[in-house]
Write a protein that holds these residues in place. Sequence first.
Motif, PDB file in Angstrom:
ATOM      1  N   GLY A 131     -36.581  36.516 -23.280  1.00  0.00           N
ATOM      2  CA  GLY A 131     -37.964  36.980 -23.193  1.00  0.00           C
ATOM      3  C   GLY A 131     -38.876  35.898 -22.643  1.00  0.00           C
ATOM      4  O   GLY A 131     -39.785  36.172 -21.835  1.00  0.00           O
ATOM      5  N   HIS A 132     -38.654  34.658 -23.067  1.00  0.00           N
ATOM      6  CA  HIS A 132     -39.427  33.514 -22.569  1.00  0.00           C
ATOM      7  C   HIS A 132     -39.273  33.383 -21.059  1.00  0.00           C
ATOM      8  O   HIS A 132     -40.245  33.118 -20.338  1.00  0.00           O
ATOM      9  N   ALA A 133     -38.052  33.572 -20.572  1.00  0.00           N
ATOM     10  CA  ALA A 133     -37.817  33.506 -19.129  1.00  0.00           C
ATOM     11  C   ALA A 133     -38.621  34.579 -18.402  1.00  0.00           C
ATOM     12  O   ALA A 133     -39.238  34.314 -17.354  1.00  0.00           O
ATOM     13  N   CYS A 134     -38.636  35.782 -18.945  1.00  0.00           N
ATOM     14  CA  CYS A 134     -39.371  36.880 -18.301  1.00  0.00           C
ATOM     15  C   CYS A 134     -40.870  36.616 -18.264  1.00  0.00           C
ATOM     16  O   CYS A 134     -41.546  36.933 -17.274  1.00  0.00           O
ATOM     17  N   VAL A 135     -41.399  36.026 -19.324  1.00  0.00           N
ATOM     18  CA  VAL A 135     -42.833  35.746 -19.371  1.00  0.00           C
ATOM     19  C   VAL A 135     -43.203  34.592 -18.438  1.00  0.00           C
ATOM     20  O   VAL A 135     -44.192  34.666 -17.686  1.00  0.00           O
ATOM     21  N   ASP A 136     -42.405  33.529 -18.444  1.00  0.00           N
ATOM     22  CA  ASP A 136     -42.758  32.356 -17.645  1.00  0.00           C
ATOM     23  C   ASP A 136     -42.519  32.557 -16.156  1.00  0.00           C
ATOM     24  O   ASP A 136     -42.910  31.706 -15.344  1.00  0.00           O
ATOM     25  N   VAL A 137     -41.888  33.676 -15.781  1.00  0.00           N
ATOM     26  CA  VAL A 137     -41.884  34.053 -14.367  1.00  0.00           C
ATOM     27  C   VAL A 137     -43.316  34.093 -13.844  1.00  0.00           C
ATOM     28  O   VAL A 137     -43.605  33.677 -12.710  1.00  0.00           O
ATOM     29  N   TYR A 138     -44.241  34.548 -14.690  1.00  0.00           N
ATOM     30  CA  TYR A 138     -45.627  34.730 -14.254  1.00  0.00           C
ATOM     31  C   TYR A 138     -46.411  33.424 -14.220  1.00  0.00           C
ATOM     32  O   TYR A 138     -47.481  33.365 -13.607  1.00  0.00           O
ATOM     33  N   GLN A 139     -45.893  32.371 -14.859  1.00  0.00           N
ATOM     34  CA  GLN A 139     -46.507  31.063 -14.676  1.00  0.00           C
ATOM     35  C   GLN A 139     -46.220  30.521 -13.284  1.00  0.00           C
ATOM     36  O   GLN A 139     -47.058  29.840 -12.698  1.00  0.00           O
ATOM     37  N   GLY A 140     -45.031  30.799 -12.764  1.00  0.00           N
ATOM     38  CA  GLY A 140     -44.688  30.335 -11.424  1.00  0.00           C
ATOM     39  C   GLY A 140     -45.055  31.307 -10.325  1.00  0.00           C
ATOM     40  O   GLY A 140     -45.173  30.920  -9.162  1.00  0.00           O
ATOM     41  N   GLY A 142     -35.262  28.880 -21.572  1.00  0.00           N
ATOM     42  CA  GLY A 142     -35.617  30.177 -21.011  1.00  0.00           C
ATOM     43  C   GLY A 142     -36.885  30.109 -20.178  1.00  0.00           C
ATOM     44  O   GLY A 142     -36.948  30.642 -19.056  1.00  0.00           O
ATOM     45  N   GLY A 143     -37.907  29.428 -20.701  1.00  0.00           N
ATOM     46  CA  GLY A 143     -39.155  29.299 -19.961  1.00  0.00           C
ATOM     47  C   GLY A 143     -38.978  28.532 -18.667  1.00  0.00           C
ATOM     48  O   GLY A 143     -39.534  28.903 -17.616  1.00  0.00           O
ATOM     49  N   ASN A 144     -38.190  27.453 -18.706  1.00  0.00           N
ATOM     50  CA  ASN A 144     -37.959  26.660 -17.498  1.00  0.00           C
ATOM     51  C   ASN A 144     -37.233  27.473 -16.428  1.00  0.00           C
ATOM     52  O   ASN A 144     -37.531  27.373 -15.236  1.00  0.00           O
ATOM     53  N   VAL A 145     -36.259  28.278 -16.859  1.00  0.00           N
ATOM     54  CA  VAL A 145     -35.518  29.100 -15.908  1.00  0.00           C
ATOM     55  C   VAL A 145     -36.437  30.148 -15.278  1.00  0.00           C
ATOM     56  O   VAL A 145     -36.415  30.377 -14.058  1.00  0.00           O
ATOM     57  N   GLY A 146     -37.256  30.790 -16.099  1.00  0.00           N
ATOM     58  CA  GLY A 146     -38.188  31.789 -15.568  1.00  0.00           C
ATOM     59  C   GLY A 146     -39.143  31.196 -14.552  1.00  0.00           C
ATOM     60  O   GLY A 146     -39.395  31.788 -13.484  1.00  0.00           O
ATOM     61  N   PHE A 147     -39.670  30.014 -14.856  1.00  0.00           N
ATOM     62  CA  PHE A 147     -40.592  29.343 -13.932  1.00  0.00           C
ATOM     63  C   PHE A 147     -39.903  29.040 -12.607  1.00  0.00           C
ATOM     64  O   PHE A 147     -40.467  29.233 -11.527  1.00  0.00           O
ATOM     65  N   ALA A 148     -38.653  28.553 -12.679  1.00  0.00           N
ATOM     66  CA  ALA A 148     -37.928  28.184 -11.471  1.00  0.00           C
ATOM     67  C   ALA A 148     -37.542  29.399 -10.626  1.00  0.00           C
ATOM     68  O   ALA A 148     -37.453  29.309  -9.398  1.00  0.00           O
ATOM     69  N   LEU A 149     -37.314  30.545 -11.285  1.00  0.00           N
ATOM     70  CA  LEU A 149     -36.905  31.748 -10.557  1.00  0.00           C
ATOM     71  C   LEU A 149     -38.077  32.477  -9.908  1.00  0.00           C
ATOM     72  O   LEU A 149     -37.871  33.313  -9.019  1.00  0.00           O
ATOM     73  N   ALA A 150     -39.298  32.170 -10.335  1.00  0.00           N
ATOM     74  CA  ALA A 150     -40.466  32.905  -9.842  1.00  0.00           C
ATOM     75  C   ALA A 150     -40.593  32.886  -8.312  1.00  0.00           C
ATOM     76  O   ALA A 150     -40.821  33.945  -7.704  1.00  0.00           O
ATOM     77  N   PRO A 151     -40.476  31.728  -7.651  1.00  0.00           N
ATOM     78  CA  PRO A 151     -40.612  31.750  -6.187  1.00  0.00           C
ATOM     79  C   PRO A 151     -39.577  32.630  -5.497  1.00  0.00           C
ATOM     80  O   PRO A 151     -39.881  33.290  -4.497  1.00  0.00           O
ATOM     81  N   LEU A 152     -38.350  32.655  -6.030  1.00  0.00           N
ATOM     82  CA  LEU A 152     -37.317  33.499  -5.428  1.00  0.00           C
ATOM     83  C   LEU A 152     -37.658  34.977  -5.590  1.00  0.00           C
ATOM     84  O   LEU A 152     -37.480  35.773  -4.658  1.00  0.00           O
ATOM     85  N   LEU A 153     -38.149  35.340  -6.770  1.00  0.00           N
ATOM     86  CA  LEU A 153     -38.506  36.736  -7.018  1.00  0.00           C
ATOM     87  C   LEU A 153     -39.666  37.174  -6.128  1.00  0.00           C
ATOM     88  O   LEU A 153     -39.630  38.253  -5.521  1.00  0.00           O
ATOM     89  N   VAL A 154     -40.688  36.323  -6.044  1.00  0.00           N
ATOM     90  CA  VAL A 154     -41.852  36.662  -5.219  1.00  0.00           C
ATOM     91  C   VAL A 154     -41.448  36.757  -3.751  1.00  0.00           C
ATOM     92  O   VAL A 154     -41.879  37.668  -3.029  1.00  0.00           O
ATOM     93  N   ALA A 155     -40.615  35.840  -3.296  1.00  0.00           N
ATOM     94  CA  ALA A 155     -40.179  35.873  -1.895  1.00  0.00           C
ATOM     95  C   ALA A 155     -39.401  37.148  -1.593  1.00  0.00           C
ATOM     96  O   ALA A 155     -39.571  37.767  -0.535  1.00  0.00           O
ATOM     97  N   LEU A 173     -43.552  43.620  -9.262  1.00  0.00           N
ATOM     98  CA  LEU A 173     -43.362  42.394 -10.037  1.00  0.00           C
ATOM     99  C   LEU A 173     -43.600  42.606 -11.529  1.00  0.00           C
ATOM    100  O   LEU A 173     -43.408  41.680 -12.321  1.00  0.00           O
ATOM    101  N   VAL A 174     -44.001  43.807 -11.922  1.00  0.00           N
ATOM    102  CA  VAL A 174     -44.173  44.090 -13.345  1.00  0.00           C
ATOM    103  C   VAL A 174     -42.822  44.242 -14.047  1.00  0.00           C
ATOM    104  O   VAL A 174     -42.754  44.200 -15.285  1.00  0.00           O
ATOM    105  N   ALA A 175     -41.748  44.402 -13.280  1.00  0.00           N
ATOM    106  CA  ALA A 175     -40.427  44.661 -13.874  1.00  0.00           C
ATOM    107  C   ALA A 175     -40.002  43.606 -14.895  1.00  0.00           C
ATOM    108  O   ALA A 175     -39.566  43.955 -16.000  1.00  0.00           O
ATOM    109  N   PRO A 176     -40.110  42.285 -14.594  1.00  0.00           N
ATOM    110  CA  PRO A 176     -39.723  41.315 -15.622  1.00  0.00           C
ATOM    111  C   PRO A 176     -40.542  41.442 -16.903  1.00  0.00           C
ATOM    112  O   PRO A 176     -40.025  41.183 -17.997  1.00  0.00           O
ATOM    113  N   ALA A 177     -41.794  41.850 -16.782  1.00  0.00           N
ATOM    114  CA  ALA A 177     -42.645  42.002 -17.968  1.00  0.00           C
ATOM    115  C   ALA A 177     -42.141  43.123 -18.864  1.00  0.00           C
ATOM    116  O   ALA A 177     -42.140  43.000 -20.098  1.00  0.00           O
TER     117      ALA A 177
END
Length: 409
Positions: A24-33, A146-159, A173-177
């Motif tokens: 869950g932390h990974a999914c949330v921190d996607v939005y930090q990145g 989990g948070g670190n992984v979500g942050f790192a994956l954000a650019p790949l998801l957005v791209a 992009l609401v899907a991870p949420a």
Amino acid sequence: MNLPRDDRRVSTQRNRTITLLSLGHACVDVYQGAVAALVPFFVAERAYSYAAASGVVLAASLLSSVVQPLFGALTDRWAMPWLLPLSALTGGAGVALSGVMGSYALTLAAVAVSGVGVAAYHPEAARAARDAAHGSHTAMGWFSLGGNVGFALAPLLVAAVVGTGGLGATPLLVAPAVVGAALCAAAVRSAGTHGVPAGKDEGAGSDDWGSFLRLSGAVVCRSIVFVGLSAFVSLYVRQRTGGGAVAGTAALCVLYVGGAVGTVAGGRLADRYGRLAVVRQAYVLTVLAVAGVVLVPGPPVYLFVALTSAGLYVPFSLHVTLGQDYLPRRVGTASGVTLGLTVSVGGLFAPAVGALADATSLRTALAALVVLPALGRLLLCGLREPASIGPAVSPPPGSSGHSPHRASA
């Protein structure tokens, strides 16, 4: 040696809850990145100036970091496990709407909403993870990972999403949420109990504000180094190695991947050697590693980037648990400061690093970062290992009193 059945059951439940919270932390921190990753698309499609684009990032990150301690104070007064899925959805909704808003002001409002959602999540999630970990620093390391992984994956998801469909595709992009909200709800059910604010527990010790403030100062030093390297290590490695964009991107990947390894390693090392001992040695390693990044030419620079990443991330989850244990009556506030406010203060120094690089050279600007982990190490001198506090668990319905805190060995 086989564990008794009750111990196996508790261990299984703890692992399940921590796994759910980490995912869950990974999914949330996607939005930090994700907000920073959207900036190039705002510039390309809407012709935002660099100042306007920076305003988008600031609206999300600064507001999120500043209000996190406020949400922490709320969780100190009331246990709010329901906030986890709600904040996940809020964080995702803001980013999802940012690309389809018709004006700059509404875009700022959307990313600000996302920032508030991320801010609301972290203090309560850190408290819930502490409850589930039962004193295990390794478990807290997995939660932080989990948070670190979500942050790192954000650019790949957005791209993948916006690079293909343009800003009009941001609602996808609401899907991870949605996934994150489901995982958070499952984590709350898996825990089986609802934590109570530590300040409401008569067994909580007294708050040590002096130690907490010194720890927070060290975290600010760590944050400035991390933000500075994140912003400029790619350009710097390209200069040092004579490589192109691939060389710089590889350095940034090493910084992030090394962070994932360091976060988990930090928890395991702390379980064996103690938190403060590990944190202090990590700051010493960071001093030497950053110096290596600045001074060593050619491909070996990647080794020192990896060592710097380890030095920065090994203490990441330990900062959170130390802060919680220094303020046992204000666990939410401690989580909000160590996860939010100190990070934002570090981010405010990034323009200063850039200005120094413009005035001198990028190498000189990065060399100045060597001083900061040394200062952080000095701030840690004299601190004592606080009593590690276990979960504050409310009694089952129909019973009275609180379960006692369980101190880790």
